[in-house]
Design an enzyme around this catalytic site. Structure first.
Site, short mmCIF file in Angstrom:
data_model
loop_
_atom_site.label_atom_id
_atom_site.label_comp_id
_atom_site.label_asym_id
_atom_site.label_seq_id
_atom_site.Cartn_x
_atom_site.Cartn_y
_atom_site.Cartn_z
N PHE A 1 58.47 12.59 9.25
CA PHE A 1 58.29 12.71 10.70
C PHE A 1 58.05 14.18 11.02
O PHE A 1 58.94 15.02 10.85
CB PHE A 1 59.49 12.20 11.49
N LYS B 1 63.20 23.23 18.26
CA LYS B 1 64.41 22.60 18.78
C LYS B 1 65.51 23.63 19.09
O LYS B 1 65.50 24.23 20.16
CB LYS B 1 64.89 21.51 17.82
N ASP C 1 59.38 21.98 6.95
CA ASP C 1 59.59 21.65 8.36
C ASP C 1 61.10 21.64 8.61
O ASP C 1 61.78 20.66 8.35
CB ASP C 1 58.97 20.29 8.67
#
Length: 404
Positions: free
Chosen positions: A142, A256, A227
């Site tokens: 993802f 984030k 990531d």
């Protein structure tokens, strides 16, 4: 008289796009690990906005930095310099050991920027024939929701009826170094991978996997792109998840928690010539690197370190994991995690994880299901031992609950 929960939900159903299926709670306030709904009920947040609120809700020092900067200057675009960008570069480079920084906004933008950058590096530095660059990714990955990213997803729901997709991606199993070695060709420019697969259900690779991955990438002149948008900035009990195996990525993606949940801020970090291939006019973002974003990110990084949140994540994560493993429930298939990135996977016959999350809500805990049978648990890094124990009592009661 304010709107009721029913009014809020009805308005969302009527006017909003139905691309989410939220738990039925309407939140109106947050502080630290706690959030309150519009009716005044308090919940322990065990999602942290998918790890974006790692520093806790409405952290006062990040809030103060945001308010102060908002009074002074919010946006200049990159057509001009601003007095927050250079200090942001210095501080994030010092924290992570990076040599080049590309500021963006969302995590997906950081991923797209990295894809563009490694391809450009492949053509201009490695010498890959034009249009032939290959990037290797993992099944069940993802990396965001953009068209470029969903094109190499293996989740049918994220791909169906969104094509045609861009070529140039190879998909291999996660945690399988031999599969990576077999997939590499002279045209491979990068291996893009999450250190721990978050959306897939907190899938942790075998010990030694990333050591071997680093060796393979180095030997074949392939850029290792990690990531760390969910795993980075203390979530796993270390600053970056790569530190658990002592490896260093060529390109690291952060987002984030980089803003503590106040504002979309992401960054592509590089320790090589990848970002050096970008020249004026070839890539950019109106909001990327704006003074408000930089001021917020600087404060978010500062409190993470100064208040010992990374070390606390390691301690409380170990306590939480041990407590979850001690729960004797025939519903549980597996418990796994690293730091405060945890998951409880249920046996399929136990039913959907969604109903367990709804039962947890009734007990004052907000958690989120993923992949039908897994409950993801990721509270803010400021959680205390007492709060972990309080949560564990409620998880134990819920996971042993009879839904028949």
């Amino acid at each position: 008289m304010g709107s009721s929960v029913i009014d809020f939900l009805a308005t969302e159903r009527r006017l909003g796009t139905h691309n989410y299926e939220p738990i039925g709670v309407v939140l109106s306030r947050g502080e630290g690990v706690w959030v309150w709904d519009t009716e005044g009920n308090r919940y322990l947040d065990c999602l942290s906005a998918y790890s974006a609120v790692s520093q806790g809700h409405c952290h006062p020092k990040i809030l103060a930095a945001m308010v102060e900067q908002a009074h002074r200057l919010t946006l200049t675009s990159r057509a001009f310099h601003n007095d927050q960008l250079a200090p942001f570069y210095e501080e994030i480079a010092a924290l992570t050991g990076s040599h080049k920084v590309l500021p963006m906004n969302s995590g997906a933008e950081a991923v797209e920027s990295a894809i563009k950058s490694v391809r450009k590096w492949g053509y201009e530095v490695k010498g890959v024939p034009d249009g032939q660059a290959e990037i290797i990714v993992c099944a069940d990955n993802f990396h965001g929701r953009t068209l470029g990213v969903v094109g190499f997803s293996t989740d049918p729901e994220t791909r169906k009826h969104f094509g045609p997709f861009a070529a140039g991606f190879k998909i291999i199993p996660f945690g399988d170094a031999a599969a990576l070695e077999a997939a590499i060709t002279p045209n491979t420019v990068a291996f893009l991978v999450e250190p721990i697969q978050g959306e897939a259900g907190v899938i942790i690779p075998p010990a030694g996997y990333f050591t071997k991955v680093r060796e393979l990438c180095t030997a074949n002149n392939v850029m290792l792109v990690l990531d760390e948008i969910q795993t980075g900035l203390g979530r796993t009990g270390k600053l970056l998840a790569e530190h658990h195996e002592g490896v260093e990525a060529d390109v690291t993606l952060l987002g984030k928690a980089l803003s503590g949940g106040f504002y979309p801020v992401s960054a592509v970090l590089s320790n090589n010539e990848v970002l050096g291939t970008l020249k004026p006019g070839q890539h950019g973002s109106t909001f990327g690197g704006n003074p408000l974003a930089c001021a917020v990110a600087r404060a978010a990084m500062r409190v993470l370190v100064e208040e010992g949140m990374i070390e606390n994540a390691a301690r409380q994560g170990a306590r939480f994991l041990e407590g979850l493993k001690d729960i004797r429930a025939n519903t549980i298939r597996d418990v796994r995690g690293r730091g405060l990135m945890l998951a409880v996977e249920l046996h399929p016959e136990a039913g959907r994880a969604r109903r367990y999350c709804e039962a947890l809500q009734a007990k004052g805990i907000l958690a989120k299901d993923t992949h039908e049978h897994t409950i993801r648990i990721a509270p803010p890094l400021v959680i205390t031992s007492d709060q972990v124990d309080w949560a564990l009592e409620r998880f134990a009661t819920t996971l042993t609950q009879d839904f028949s």
